[in-house]
Structure formats: C-alpha cells, structure tokens
Design an enzyme around this catalytic site. Structure first.
Site, PDB file in Angstrom:
ATOM      1  N   TYR A 189      -1.684  -0.805  10.448  1.00  0.00           N
ATOM      2  CA  TYR A 189      -1.760  -1.036   9.003  1.00  0.00           C
ATOM      3  C   TYR A 189      -0.538  -0.455   8.299  1.00  0.00           C
ATOM      4  O   TYR A 189       0.111  -1.140   7.497  1.00  0.00           O
ATOM      5  CB  TYR A 189      -3.036  -0.407   8.455  1.00  0.00           C
ATOM      6  CG  TYR A 189      -3.243  -0.630   6.975  1.00  0.00           C
ATOM      7  CD1 TYR A 189      -3.684  -1.858   6.500  1.00  0.00           C
ATOM      8  CD2 TYR A 189      -3.003   0.393   6.053  1.00  0.00           C
ATOM      9  CE1 TYR A 189      -3.884  -2.067   5.140  1.00  0.00           C
ATOM     10  CE2 TYR A 189      -3.203   0.191   4.701  1.00  0.00           C
ATOM     11  CZ  TYR A 189      -3.644  -1.036   4.245  1.00  0.00           C
ATOM     12  OH  TYR A 189      -3.841  -1.239   2.898  1.00  0.00           O
ATOM     13  N   SER A 229       0.853  -1.186   0.000  1.00  0.00           N
ATOM     14  CA  SER A 229       0.000   0.000   0.000  1.00  0.00           C
ATOM     15  C   SER A 229       0.888   1.235   0.000  1.00  0.00           C
ATOM     16  O   SER A 229       2.026   1.192   0.487  1.00  0.00           O
ATOM     17  CB  SER A 229      -0.888   0.008   1.252  1.00  0.00           C
ATOM     18  OG  SER A 229      -1.565   1.240   1.392  1.00  0.00           O
TER      19      SER A 229
END
Length: 258
Positions: free
Chosen positions: A165, A148
């Site tokens: 995350y 990401s």
C-alpha cells in the site's frame, strides 16, 4: 470572474472510481453539490445503487457503472460508455484503492499484485483513456488522485506493515508530479489529495486496534471527518485551481508535519 463562478461545476462531468462509499462518495457529494454530473464506478452494484439513491436524495444528478479497476481491458470501453451515455469526462477522480497488511517477508505475491493493479496500474490505464478520449482533445481537464500520507512516509513500527500500500501510494504521488508536467501546457491539471486516517471500510481493521495510537500521533487529536476532503476536492476540480498542478496535498490533521 466572480468567486462563486470559479467554483461552479455546472455542465461538467466527473468520473469517480470507488465512488460508492467512503471518501469517493464524500467527493461525489461535494462535486455534485456544485453542479457536476457525477459518474460513480465500483465493483459492487448494490453499493452503487445505494450511493445513487443517496445522491438523488441530495438533489445530485448521478450515474453508476459496475466495474473492476483491476480488469484493465474493461477500462477503455467503460470510458467510451460514459462519454456516449453521459457526456465528455471533464474531471477524473482516481479514488479506488486496495490495501493488504502483512510483514514484508510474509506478504503474498498475489496480494502485492492486487494492490498494485488497483492503486497504480488500473489508475494508469483509466487515466490514459480519459486523457486520450476527452481531456487532451478538448484542452481542459482536472485529474485528482487520492493518494495517502502513507505515500509520503513509512509506517510506524507499532502498526501493521503495509509495504504494498505504501509503495503504491508513493508511486501515485510521483505519478501525479510526472503527469502534471507532461500535460500542463495542454489545459489539464493533475493533483493528489493525501488523506490521513479517516473512518472507512478500508481502515476499519487498523482503527480497531490502533486508533488511540493514531490519535496520539495526530496533532489535531482526531480522525478525518465526512466534510474534511470536500473543500479541497472542489478546489482541485474547479477553475479556482487553474494555476495549481503537480501538488500532493496532505489532509491529515497535521500528521505529516511532525
């Protein structure tokens, strides 16, 4: 070799985690269209069945296996079943992911562990098994990690904090670099795709309150669409990328460039 042949995946088997929906299913569509036998894993059987029907409607050969990436003991047996029932795994797409939004001082430890176990630890265990059983003995493999842009940078302070995350995706970025150099001379390439914001179940909550701010910060002024990962995924899965390894490639409409 003709250019079309470089991208041809006929006879290859691709295992895609988190493949029942979202980005994983988009990648499955791309690899299946170019001839790969697609194997999807995810936790929910009903979503896998829907994905199987969807891919079948596109003429794509697919198999599905319900499995939890956070259940480490299940992963090597899963690989064994896929090899026995479908074929040797040529392409591994580590796409399954989890997230959690909370200020760091309020972040539950069990939520931190869940994110790490899916995004990093389970990915390690599964990758290790596929390398050992399939790729290294045969001298050919393609590993594609879905990281990401959150692994390339911190968070905008106006957005919900997602430390676990971001940390896990940053780990996956360097997992890609370190593993790629280790196996480069053995016919296996390791690269990652780093998406920006795409409309998925995982991003639904963020987009519900922050979509306009995200668009304002994105040079292309739009979110990722259903075709935006496909070309890169196909490239990294095929012989067209034989000399590409250890790369973390952002697909984010220019977010990481500013």
């Amino acid at each position: 070799m003709a250019l079309k042949e470089l991208f041809d995946l006929s006879g290859k088997t691709a295992l895609i985690t988190g493949g029942s929906r979202g980005l994983g299913l988009q990648i499955a569509e791309a690899l299946g269209e170019y001839g790969a036998r697609v194997v999807l894993t995810a936790r929910k059987q009903n979503e896998l069945d829907e994905a199987l029907a969807h891919l079948g409607g596109l003429g794509i050969t697919a198999s599905v296996y319900a499995n939890d990436l956070g259940d480490f003991a299940s992963l090597d047996p899963l690989v064994g079943r896929v090899v026995s029932e479908v074929g040797e795994i040529d392409i591994l797409v580590n796409n399954a992911g989890a997230t959690w939004g909370a200020p760091t001082v309020e972040h539950p430890l069990d939520a931190w562990m869940k994110v790490m176990n899916v995004n990093l630890n389970g990915t390690f265990v599964l990758t290790q098994s596929v390398l050992r059983r399939c790729m290294l003995p045969r001298g050919w493999g393609r590993i594609i990690n879905v990281a990401s842009v959150a692994g390339l940078q911190g968070n905008d302070p106006g957005m919900t904090p997602t430390l676990a995350y971001n940390t896990s995706k940053g780990g996956l970025v360097n997992f890609t670099r370190a593993l790629s150099s280790e196996v480069a001379a053995r016919g296996v390439t390791v690269n990652s795709i780093c998406p920006g914001y795409f409309p998925t179940k995982m991003t639904r909550g963020t987009l519900a309150y922050g979509e306009q701010a995200i668009l304002d910060h994105t040079p292309m002024r739009r979110l990722g669409g259903p075709e935006d990962l496909k070309g890169l995924a196909l490239l990294l899965a095929s012989d067209a990328s034989t000399f590409v390894t250890g790369q973390n490639i952002a697909v984010d409409g220019g977010v990481s460039a500013v």
